[in-house]
Scaffold this active site. Structure first.
Site, short mmCIF file in Angstrom:
data_model
loop_
_atom_site.label_atom_id
_atom_site.label_comp_id
_atom_site.label_asym_id
_atom_site.label_seq_id
_atom_site.Cartn_x
_atom_site.Cartn_y
_atom_site.Cartn_z
N HIS A 98 0.83 -1.22 0.00
CA HIS A 98 0.00 0.00 0.00
C HIS A 98 0.86 1.26 0.00
CE1 HIS A 98 -2.75 -2.73 2.64
NE2 HIS A 98 -2.66 -3.16 1.41
N GLU A 103 -7.80 -7.50 8.37
CA GLU A 103 -7.19 -7.06 7.11
C GLU A 103 -6.72 -8.29 6.34
OE1 GLU A 103 -4.30 -3.88 7.37
OE2 GLU A 103 -4.39 -3.56 5.20
N TYR A 129 8.10 0.58 10.21
CA TYR A 129 6.72 0.09 10.35
C TYR A 129 5.89 1.10 11.16
CZ TYR A 129 3.15 -3.52 11.26
OH TYR A 129 1.99 -4.23 11.33
N HIS A 158 3.55 -9.61 12.03
CA HIS A 158 4.56 -9.44 10.98
C HIS A 158 5.94 -9.43 11.61
CE1 HIS A 158 1.68 -8.28 7.86
NE2 HIS A 158 1.14 -7.40 8.70
FE1 FEO Z 1 -3.45 -4.40 9.27
FE2 FEO Z 1 -0.97 -6.63 8.81
O1 FEO Z 1 -2.65 -5.90 8.56
#
Ligand code: FEO
Length: 397
Positions: free
Chosen positions: A24, A80, A192, A225
């Site tokens: 994104h 998501e 991040y 993540h």
């Molecule tokens: Fe908000 Fe890693 O998705």
């Protein structure tokens, strides 16, 4: 990547995405991971799933531990698509007894998958479920960074499964923070934060306070993540404290785009002025520097200075993109200034200033506009602007 036991009878069963390069608008030059966790207990629970193309990685990893059909509970901390894309296929296979999620999580799943018949079990902050030898406590973390996000805390393992919070986009063969280079890890964690969470800094302040007040004991923080924080989970909590308070250093970024090098020449003169005032400074050309890397540097920079030539009565396209991106992330308490060259109209400086005003920057000077090519006198004014910004930065220390 095969499953990894991160605590006794608790496994990482996620997927590593070595190839993704854009998330994104965020440049993921070193890929990412989609972490999912499997707790083997009287009730077998799967925490989150993975992005749709990685369904077989998830199932392969689960099968390395148990038959997916033996999973009783799905715990969906975030809807998501990078964590829920393969949910319909997983539900089809697993046929879970219950799907635990926040109220907003249920709404998001209905909006994404349009399945009224799934066995949703809505939980809220403070609710606890029991799996057998371990329990799971929920903490809703609305707008961090979606309305549905929540944390799952397992007190018996002193483990916080933290959804997107404390994550990093970094594909590695290692799973734990102490297995990789610490400075690179914190760079990815900062990137991040700067590109995903900066906008929600006030909420993160409240969340960190809540976590502290709840007296949660922590051995490990497992985000959805990147690497799992096990060596010093306190260090990432402290970093989030600094970042969410928008604490900055006496550091300046000169972010510019140029047509025929006049704006670049001005940028270098402004840098000279900042250096004369003892301010650490970086020159960042938008032609070669990605917007998300600039935001990473901006996370702790007190002064953000923008330069653009005028093209078609406006900013150069890369500068418009950069400012639009930065405006959305809302860096606060910054000092700003603008400059640029032009041929006959010169709107870029005015437009950049308007963005900084809207972002409530403390703006130094009205901005410097130079027709075509800067003279020696123009460059002297640029040096003076750099010195003025440098003084303003030092006053805030
Ligand atoms: Fe908000 Fe890693 O998705």
């Amino acid at each position: 990547m095969a499953s990894v036991e991160i605590k006794e009878d608790l496994y990482w069963v996620g997927a590593v995405d070595w190839e993704i390069r854009d998330f994104h608008g965020y440049s993921t030059k070193k890929g990412t991971t989609y972490n999912a966790f499997l707790a083997m207990d009287e009730k077998v629970a799967l925490f989150d799933t993975v992005k749709k193309p990685f369904r077989s990685d998830l199932l392969h990893n689960i099968r390395g531990v148990t038959d997916p059909a033996k999973i009783d509970y799905l715990i969906i901390n975030h809807v998501e698509m990078d964590h829920s894309g393969c949910l319909p296929e997983v539900i089809e296979l697993v046929k879970p007894e219950k799907i635990f999620c926040s109220a907003m999580g249920k709404k998001a799943m209905l909006d994404h998958f349009h399945r009224e018949d799934w066995p949703y079990e809505v939980v809220k902050s403070g609710d606890t479920i029991h799996l057998g030898k371990r329990s799971v406590q929920f903490l809703e973390t609305r707008m961090l960074h979606w309305p549905d996000n929540m944390f799952s805390y397992i007190p018996e393992d002193r483990l916080l499964i933290s959804s997107d919070a404390f994550g990093q986009h970094w594909a590695t063969s290692e799973r734990f923070d102490d297995e990789v280079d610490g400075s690179e890890l914190f760079m990815h964690a900062a990137k991040y934060y700067a590109n995903i969470l900066l906008l929600y800094s006030a909420l993160i302040q409240k969340l960190l306070k809540n976590v502290q007040e709840m007296g949660i004991a922590l051995d490990m923080i497992a985000p959805d993540h990147g690497l799992i924080w096990r060596s010093q989970p306190q260090k990432i909590l402290e970093a989030y404290g600094h970042w969410s308070r928008q604490e900055t250093k006496p550091k300046a970024l000169i972010i510019y785009d140029t047509m025929w090098r006049s704006t670049e020449t001005m940028a270098k003169a402004i840098l000279d002025g900042l250096v004369q005032e003892g301010i650490s400074c970086q020159l960042l050309d938008l032609e070669g520097t990605h917007r998300s890397d600039i935001m990473t540097e901006a996370l702790d920079a007190k002064a953000l200075i923008f330069g653009s030539a005028t093209l078609n009565n406006g900013m150069l396209p890369r500068m418009a993109d950069m400012l639009n991106y930065m405006r959305g992330l809302r860096p606060a308490n910054r000092i700003g200034a603008v400059f640029g060259s032009y041929g006959w109209s010169g709107e870029a400086v005015k437009q950049m200033n308007a963005v900084l005003e809207e972002a409530k920057f403390r703006i130094v000077g009205p901005g410097i506009s130079v027709r075509y090519v800067p003279t020696h006198e123009d460059l002297r004014k640029c040096v003076d602007l750099g010195r003025e910004i440098g003084k303003a930065v030092r006053e805030t220390e």
